[in-house]
Structures are given as structure tokens and as C-alpha cells.
Design an enzyme around this catalytic site. Structure first.
Site, mmCIF file in Angstrom:
data_model
loop_
_atom_site.group_PDB
_atom_site.id
_atom_site.type_symbol
_atom_site.label_atom_id
_atom_site.label_comp_id
_atom_site.label_asym_id
_atom_site.label_seq_id
_atom_site.Cartn_x
_atom_site.Cartn_y
_atom_site.Cartn_z
ATOM 1 N N SER A 136 12.401 25.916 33.266
ATOM 2 C CA SER A 136 11.196 26.040 32.431
ATOM 3 C C SER A 136 11.347 27.307 31.609
ATOM 4 O O SER A 136 12.041 28.243 32.020
ATOM 5 C CB SER A 136 9.945 26.164 33.308
ATOM 6 N N TYR A 168 6.082 29.992 40.928
ATOM 7 C CA TYR A 168 6.603 28.940 40.041
ATOM 8 C C TYR A 168 7.627 29.545 39.072
ATOM 9 O O TYR A 168 8.731 29.014 38.915
ATOM 10 C CB TYR A 168 5.456 28.270 39.271
HETATM 11 P P1 NAP Z 1 4.802 15.481 37.080
HETATM 12 O O1 NAP Z 1 4.389 14.476 36.065
HETATM 13 O O2 NAP Z 1 3.794 16.038 38.018
HETATM 14 O O3 NAP Z 1 6.030 14.872 37.889
HETATM 15 C C1 NAP Z 1 6.543 15.475 39.027
HETATM 16 C C2 NAP Z 1 7.426 14.471 39.735
HETATM 17 O O4 NAP Z 1 7.920 15.078 40.933
HETATM 18 C C3 NAP Z 1 6.690 13.220 40.128
HETATM 19 O O5 NAP Z 1 7.502 12.088 39.898
HETATM 20 C C4 NAP Z 1 6.452 13.393 41.620
HETATM 21 O O6 NAP Z 1 6.456 12.116 42.248
HETATM 22 C C5 NAP Z 1 7.688 14.194 42.012
HETATM 23 N N1 NAP Z 1 7.461 14.922 43.244
HETATM 24 C C6 NAP Z 1 6.466 15.802 43.514
HETATM 25 N N2 NAP Z 1 6.549 16.217 44.789
HETATM 26 C C7 NAP Z 1 7.623 15.573 45.333
HETATM 27 C C8 NAP Z 1 8.225 15.572 46.604
HETATM 28 N N3 NAP Z 1 7.729 16.314 47.607
HETATM 29 N N4 NAP Z 1 9.303 14.792 46.819
HETATM 30 C C9 NAP Z 1 9.792 14.024 45.833
HETATM 31 N N5 NAP Z 1 9.286 13.991 44.589
HETATM 32 C C10 NAP Z 1 8.212 14.756 44.354
HETATM 33 O O7 NAP Z 1 5.446 16.758 36.385
HETATM 34 P P2 NAP Z 1 6.489 16.938 35.168
HETATM 35 O O8 NAP Z 1 5.816 17.792 34.179
HETATM 36 O O9 NAP Z 1 7.068 15.651 34.755
HETATM 37 O O10 NAP Z 1 7.558 17.846 35.905
HETATM 38 C C11 NAP Z 1 8.925 17.526 36.021
HETATM 39 C C12 NAP Z 1 9.741 18.814 36.069
HETATM 40 O O11 NAP Z 1 9.626 19.489 34.818
HETATM 41 C C13 NAP Z 1 9.284 19.805 37.138
HETATM 42 O O12 NAP Z 1 10.420 20.393 37.740
HETATM 43 C C14 NAP Z 1 8.521 20.847 36.339
HETATM 44 O O13 NAP Z 1 8.519 22.099 36.971
HETATM 45 C C15 NAP Z 1 9.314 20.851 35.040
HETATM 46 N N6 NAP Z 1 8.575 21.393 33.888
HETATM 47 C C16 NAP Z 1 7.417 20.818 33.467
HETATM 48 C C17 NAP Z 1 6.727 21.380 32.396
HETATM 49 C C18 NAP Z 1 5.418 20.810 31.883
HETATM 50 O O14 NAP Z 1 4.706 21.527 31.136
HETATM 51 N N7 NAP Z 1 5.092 19.574 32.208
HETATM 52 C C19 NAP Z 1 7.233 22.527 31.748
HETATM 53 C C20 NAP Z 1 8.420 23.081 32.224
HETATM 54 C C21 NAP Z 1 9.097 22.511 33.280
HETATM 55 P P3 NAP Z 1 5.630 11.690 43.560
HETATM 56 O O15 NAP Z 1 4.284 12.320 43.476
HETATM 57 O O16 NAP Z 1 5.653 10.196 43.478
HETATM 58 O O17 NAP Z 1 6.461 12.196 44.707
#
Ligand code: NAP
Length: 264
Positions: A143, A156
């Protein structure tokens, strides 16, 4: 559409929503078979059905809670034993809100288990298998908060700095073995992560928020260009290069046999 697949299988963690689901869709379009990992089996199966119908690739669902060590080991073993896997997208992650002093210790532990421990073991397994095969790629979702830790939750931000650091070391270790490694540093991206962690992304200026499809397409464009670090929203790549040059400049002076004059 039926497609001949030659790219192998992409294992995508956190594929049930947001960035991971979008990677799954884009990678299916590119002809990868998919192994989709997350906890929510129903959502994974719905996505698998749509993607296999739309693209003709093989899609398998592997339900796993990556904070559970037995579940994590199952995924690690699959990475080590399945020679068809050619791409790992280490995407599953959670965020938390608030200050370190007031944080919930249980949520902190879960974040560290998922964002750091699971990502480390999966990266290690992929690095080992892909190096032995002389091919493959690892995409790790960090990130931009890795670069601006004062702006967001301490644990985080630190977890994402860890992902960036681990990924850069991994690049140095495996690039000569035919393995491509990329760290992706998204800014604010419209996904469920915000509401899941009790934050309101709509309170942020709209010009700071990217749609998830645009973010993943940009990250994959950076991957195609062979970038080690991709910052999808950064307008001028020279700004990142300036940071790399500044770091390189520090290099020869970071470890010497004498303390600097100002400390004597
Ligand atoms: P999201 O929509 O909340 O997706 C998170 C995913 O992780 C979901 O598929 C969830 O699936 C899975 N997950 C959560 N806990 C888990 C566990 N214990 N075991 C296995 N899977 C798990 O969030 P996102 O924004 O797409 O995030 C994806 C990545 O991008 C993350 O690493 C986040 O830190 C990074 N990121 C996001 C942003 C942003 O602004 N969105 C910015 C920078 C970086 P289940 O609930 O089905 O397990």
C-alpha cells in the site's frame, strides 16, 4: 468463449471481493486457470462459476482462513506441490482503524497473522517452487501507506512497509532464477476494506479514491512492464526513481567502522 490456457494457474488470495476478485477476473481474461482462496466459500463459488462460464478457464475454490495455521499450511502445501501454479497474488489483507495505544489487541494479532505471517509463508513457498521451476511470478499487495506511515493506522502501515521490504529482498533473491516479483502500492481504492475496518472512505476527497478496476489494470500494466514496484496513481515515475536514487546514495554510508563526527 473457450480458451486454450498456456499460462498455468494463478493462486489469488482474498479473491472473494475487491482487489482480489478483480485480479481473478482480469487473470481469467488473460488465460490463467485460477485457484481462488478466501473464507467465504459461497462468494468464491459464485465468482468461479461466472469466470469459468465467461472465459472458459478452469477455476477452483479453496476455502481457507489464512490466519488459521492449519488452513495456511494447506495453501502452502498446495503451492509447494502443484506444478501448474505459475502466479501467486498475495492479496488477502485487513485494515484496522485508530491509534496504537487504543487498538484492540485481538484485531492487531489478526492483522499481523494475515498481512504479514500468511503473506510471508505463501511468498516463501512460491519462491521455492517457482525458483526450482525456473519460472513464475509473485505479486504482493502492499500500500502507499508503506511510504506515508504517519497518515494511517500504525500496525496496518507497518504491515505494508513489511510487504514492500520483503518483496524487494525477494526480487533480489529470485530474479536471476526466472521469477518475476512485484510489489503493488495502491492508494485509496473503492472496496469493502473500508467498511470492514470501520472507516468511511466517502469522507475522503473523491479525487483520492480510485475505482478497483482501474487500479488492478494499472497494476497489471506495471507487471507487464516488469516493474518491481508499482504505484498505480503516481503520475510521474521519476518521483519514485528519485526516492530509489536517494536510497542508493545512502547505501555506502549506512554501515561503517566509525560513528559519524556529529556523534563524537
Ligand atoms: P476487501 O474487499 O476487504 O478484500 C479483502 C479480501 O481478503 C477478501 O476477499 C477477504 O475474503 C480476504 N480475507 C480477509 N480475511 C481473510 C482471512 N482471514 N483469510 C483469508 N482471506 C481473508 O479489501 P481490498 O481492498 O480488496 O484489499 C485487498 C488488499 O489490498 C489488502 O491486502 C489491502 O491491504 C490492500 N490495499 C487495499 C487498499 C484499498 O484502499 N482498498 C489500498 C491499499 C492496499 P473473506 O472475507 O471471504 O475471507
Amino acid at each position: 468463449m473457450n480458451q486454450q490456457t498456456t499460462k498455468g494457474t494463478a493462486l489469488v488470495t482474498g479473491a472473494s471481493s475487491g482487489i482480489g476478485a478483480t485480479y481473478a477476473q482480469r487473470l481469467a481474461n488473460r488465460g490463467y486457470d485460477l485457484l481462488l482462496v478466501a473464507r467465504d466459500q459461497q462468494r468464491l463459488e459464485a465468482l468461479a462459476e461466472t469466470l469459468s462460464k465467461d472465459t472458459g478457464v478452469k477455476v477452483e475454490v479453496l476455502k481457507a482462513d489464512l490466519t488459521d495455521s492449519a488452513d495456511l499450511q494447506r495453501v502452502v502445501q498446495r503451492l509447494r506441490s502443484d506444478g501448474a501454479i505459475s502466479l501467486l497474488v498475495n492479496n488477502a489483507g485487513v485494515a484496522i482503524n485508530g491509534t496504537l495505544a487504543e487498538g484492540d489487541a485481538g484485531k492487531v494479532d489478526t492483522l499481523i497473522q494475515l498481512n504479514i505471517v500468511a503473506l510471508t509463508h505463501l511468498s516463501a513457498a512460491a519462491a521455492s517452487s517457482f525458483s526450482a521451476a525456473g519460472r513464475g511470478a509473485i505479486i504482493n499487495l502492499a500500500s502507499v501507506v508503506a511510504l506515508i506511515p504517519e497518515m494511517f493506522n500504525a500496525v496496518y502501515s507497518a504491515s505494508k512497509a513489511y510487504v514492500l521490504s520483503l518483496t524487494q529482498t525477494l526480487q533480489a533473491e529470485v530474479s536471476s532464477k526466472g521469477v518475476q516479483v512485484q510489489a503493488v502500492l495502491p492508494g485509496v481504492t473503492r472496496t469493502e476494506i473500508w467498511e470492514r475496518s470501520g472507516m468511511d472512505a466517502s469522507a475522503l476527497p473523491p479525487e483520492m479514491i480510485m475505482e478497483v478496476g482501474e487500479m488492478v489494470d494499472a497494476a497489471l500494466a506495471g507487471f507487464d512492464q516488469g516493474e518491481g514496484v508499482t504505484i498505480p496513481s503516481l503520475p510521474d515515475a521519476a518521483d519514485w526513481q528519485a526516492m530509489v536514487i536517494a536510497r542508493t546514495h545512502l547505501g555506502p554510508n549506512l554501515s561503517r567502522n566509525q560513528a559519524a563526527a556529529r556523534y563524537k
